[in-house]
Design an enzyme around this catalytic site. Sequence first.
Site, PDB file in Angstrom:
ATOM      1  N   ARG A  32       0.901  -1.250  -0.071  1.00  5.57           N
ATOM      2  CA  ARG A  32      -0.112   0.154  -0.057  1.00  5.57           C
ATOM      3  C   ARG A  32       0.918   1.281  -0.237  1.00  5.57           C
ATOM      4  O   ARG A  32       1.615   1.257   0.986  1.00  5.57           O
ATOM      5  CB  ARG A  32      -1.064   0.047   1.226  1.00  5.57           C
ATOM      6  CG  ARG A  32      -1.762   1.233   1.362  1.00  5.57           C
ATOM      7  CD  ARG A  32      -2.854   1.432   2.554  1.00  5.57           C
ATOM      8  NE  ARG A  32      -3.864   0.494   1.678  1.00  5.57           N
ATOM      9  CZ  ARG A  32      -5.108   0.440   2.179  1.00  5.57           C
ATOM     10  NH1 ARG A  32      -5.450   1.085   3.205  1.00  5.57           N
ATOM     11  NH2 ARG A  32      -5.956  -0.224   1.696  1.00  5.57           N
ATOM     12  N   HIS A  81      -7.012   0.650  -6.790  1.00  4.19           N
ATOM     13  CA  HIS A  81      -7.213  -0.140  -5.458  1.00  4.19           C
ATOM     14  C   HIS A  81      -7.850  -1.551  -6.087  1.00  4.19           C
ATOM     15  O   HIS A  81      -9.000  -1.420  -5.860  1.00  4.19           O
ATOM     16  CB  HIS A  81      -8.055   0.604  -4.601  1.00  4.19           C
ATOM     17  CG  HIS A  81      -8.086   0.074  -3.203  1.00  4.19           C
ATOM     18  ND1 HIS A  81      -7.333  -1.131  -2.934  1.00  4.19           N
ATOM     19  CD2 HIS A  81      -8.623   0.226  -1.873  1.00  4.19           C
ATOM     20  CE1 HIS A  81      -7.438  -1.478  -1.700  1.00  4.19           C
ATOM     21  NE2 HIS A  81      -8.445  -0.596  -1.231  1.00  4.19           N
ATOM     22  N   GLN A 137      -9.693  -3.906  -3.847  1.00  4.92           N
ATOM     23  CA  GLN A 137     -11.177  -3.553  -3.661  1.00  4.92           C
ATOM     24  C   GLN A 137     -12.133  -3.591  -4.407  1.00  4.92           C
ATOM     25  O   GLN A 137     -13.164  -4.489  -4.121  1.00  4.92           O
ATOM     26  CB  GLN A 137     -10.857  -1.871  -3.297  1.00  4.92           C
ATOM     27  CG  GLN A 137     -12.310  -1.379  -2.984  1.00  4.92           C
ATOM     28  CD  GLN A 137     -12.739  -1.863  -1.426  1.00  4.92           C
ATOM     29  OE1 GLN A 137     -12.112  -1.487  -0.718  1.00  4.92           O
ATOM     30  NE2 GLN A 137     -13.938  -2.063  -1.356  1.00  4.92           N
ATOM     31  N   ASP A 152     -17.453   7.070  -1.447  1.00  4.44           N
ATOM     32  CA  ASP A 152     -16.122   6.759  -0.847  1.00  4.44           C
ATOM     33  C   ASP A 152     -15.731   8.197  -0.166  1.00  4.44           C
ATOM     34  O   ASP A 152     -16.527   9.052  -0.497  1.00  4.44           O
ATOM     35  CB  ASP A 152     -15.045   6.546  -1.814  1.00  4.44           C
ATOM     36  CG  ASP A 152     -13.484   6.351  -1.421  1.00  4.44           C
ATOM     37  OD1 ASP A 152     -13.376   6.334   0.078  1.00  4.44           O
ATOM     38  OD2 ASP A 152     -12.592   6.206  -2.006  1.00  4.44           O
ATOM     39  N   CYS A 191     -16.478   1.450  -0.055  1.00  3.72           N
ATOM     40  CA  CYS A 191     -15.093   0.569   0.175  1.00  3.72           C
ATOM     41  C   CYS A 191     -14.695   0.870   1.686  1.00  3.72           C
ATOM     42  O   CYS A 191     -14.029  -0.096   1.951  1.00  3.72           O
ATOM     43  CB  CYS A 191     -13.920   1.093  -0.837  1.00  3.72           C
ATOM     44  SG  CYS A 191     -13.631   3.148  -0.367  1.00  3.72           S
ATOM     45  N   ARG A 215     -13.733  -8.876   0.880  1.00  5.34           N
ATOM     46  CA  ARG A 215     -12.318  -8.430   0.606  1.00  5.34           C
ATOM     47  C   ARG A 215     -11.584  -9.656   0.781  1.00  5.34           C
ATOM     48  O   ARG A 215     -10.759 -10.200   0.198  1.00  5.34           O
ATOM     49  CB  ARG A 215     -11.905  -7.239   1.506  1.00  5.34           C
ATOM     50  CG  ARG A 215     -12.676  -5.973   1.171  1.00  5.34           C
ATOM     51  CD  ARG A 215     -11.856  -5.667  -0.075  1.00  5.34           C
ATOM     52  NE  ARG A 215     -10.660  -5.575  -0.217  1.00  5.34           N
ATOM     53  CZ  ARG A 215      -9.829  -4.550   0.363  1.00  5.34           C
ATOM     54  NH1 ARG A 215     -10.228  -3.421   0.973  1.00  5.34           N
ATOM     55  NH2 ARG A 215      -8.470  -4.430   0.239  1.00  5.34           N
TER      56      ARG A 215
HETATM   57  N1   CP Z   1     -11.179  -0.352   1.954  1.00  9.51           N
HETATM   58  C1   CP Z   1      -9.966  -0.417   2.331  1.00  9.51           C
HETATM   59  O1   CP Z   1      -9.009  -0.811   1.672  1.00  9.51           O
HETATM   60  O2   CP Z   1      -9.712  -0.464   3.723  1.00  9.51           O
HETATM   61  P1   CP Z   1      -8.650  -0.336   4.739  1.00  9.51           P
HETATM   62  O3   CP Z   1      -8.035   1.088   4.417  1.00  9.51           O
HETATM   63  O4   CP Z   1      -9.041  -0.143   6.035  1.00  9.51           O
HETATM   64  O5   CP Z   1      -7.681  -1.405   4.254  1.00  9.51           O
HETATM   65  N1  NVA Z   2     -10.007   6.555  -1.337  1.00  9.64           N
HETATM   66  C1  NVA Z   2      -9.642   6.300  -0.099  1.00  9.64           C
HETATM   67  C2  NVA Z   2      -9.831   4.870  -0.064  1.00  9.64           C
HETATM   68  C3  NVA Z   2      -9.297   4.100   1.307  1.00  9.64           C
HETATM   69  C4  NVA Z   2      -9.721   2.676   1.377  1.00  9.64           C
HETATM   70  C5  NVA Z   2      -8.089   6.479   0.087  1.00  9.64           C
HETATM   71  O1  NVA Z   2      -7.269   6.482  -0.564  1.00  9.64           O
HETATM   72  O2  NVA Z   2      -7.754   6.978   1.148  1.00  9.64           O
END
Ligand code: CP
Ligand code: NVA
Length: 314
Positions: free
Chosen positions: A114, A141, A144, A233, A273, A301
């Site tokens: 990430r 992502h 997701q 989101d 998400c 997920r």
């Molecule tokens: N939706 C998602 O990726 O959640 P987290 O940021 O908690 O991993």
């Molecule tokens: N768009 C959000 C998604 C989190 C899972 C972010 O990047 O923070």
Amino acid sequence: MNLANKVGVEAMKKDVLSITDLSRGEIYELLKSATDLKEKRKAGEPTEFLKNKSLGMIFEKASTRTRVSFEVAMTDFGGHALYLNSNDIQIGRGETIEDTARILSGYLHGLMARVMSHETVVKLAEYSTMPVINALSDQEHPCQILGDFMTILEYKQHGFEGLKFAWIGDGNNVCNSALLGSAIMGMEFAIACPKGYEPKAEYLEKARALGGKFTITDDPKVAAKDADVIYTDVWVSMGDEAEQEKRLKDFASFQVNAELLGAAKPDVIVMHCLPARRGLEITDEVMDGPNSVIFEEAENRLHAQKALILKLMR
Ligand code: CP
Ligand code: NVA
């Protein structure tokens, strides 16, 4: 010998950095496998398919779902997952991404990351001899979207084609993957966002090249009209905190609430998400209401990622 091994692994390894790294056929296969793994887990059947295998998990940003679901996935498979906060490994002190990728390839069988910048995950993949998975970047992502598509199929069993997917909110990383994924699977994609928050032209072009049908409006009701899926989101993604004040103003009329749901099909499913900012992009009433599939979506997920790591690491 080492070199031969290396070349062999490199020839076989597959990375998933974008949802477009998977074809429609591969996505359907993954969703089938995910459903099977979900049933096995519920039935308590053993699934030790990755015994003695290790997955590294680099995090440059916070996570609840992604971290826990990947870690549990490896436990279910009889393998091991290592949480590597980027501040706690030498990458945080300047060791290069290239060297990190080479070194971790000597220990691990797979890596997920990430990252702040999508370039980081691209570099990790380029210099690794193991499969690399994008667990969220500023651009995409894909994990997701696999869980989301699994959830959509659970509710819309006739398949993706002909469905209208309404994205209400920022043209961000999750939106990019949903847009591209919808193009791959044949869903109509309607984006409602304030002017200036559309997905980047590059993503719109990619969606077009995949044959995607999409519209962009700044009227959420137009996007939500007759929708089968309404998705939202956060208005302020991780990394966008400096713009918080402006964003909260710009997105104020883009809330997913009961009135907006009124424009959609009666059997519309509402997705997010997560994490949600209740009372901002979505009301409690909708999030906890009868059309919400948000908590199943979060659980999926786990199952979808299990299918993915099995495909890449077995
Ligand atoms: N939706 C998602 O990726 O959640 P987290 O940021 O908690 O991993
Ligand atoms: N768009 C959000 C998604 C989190 C899972 C972010 O990047 O923070």
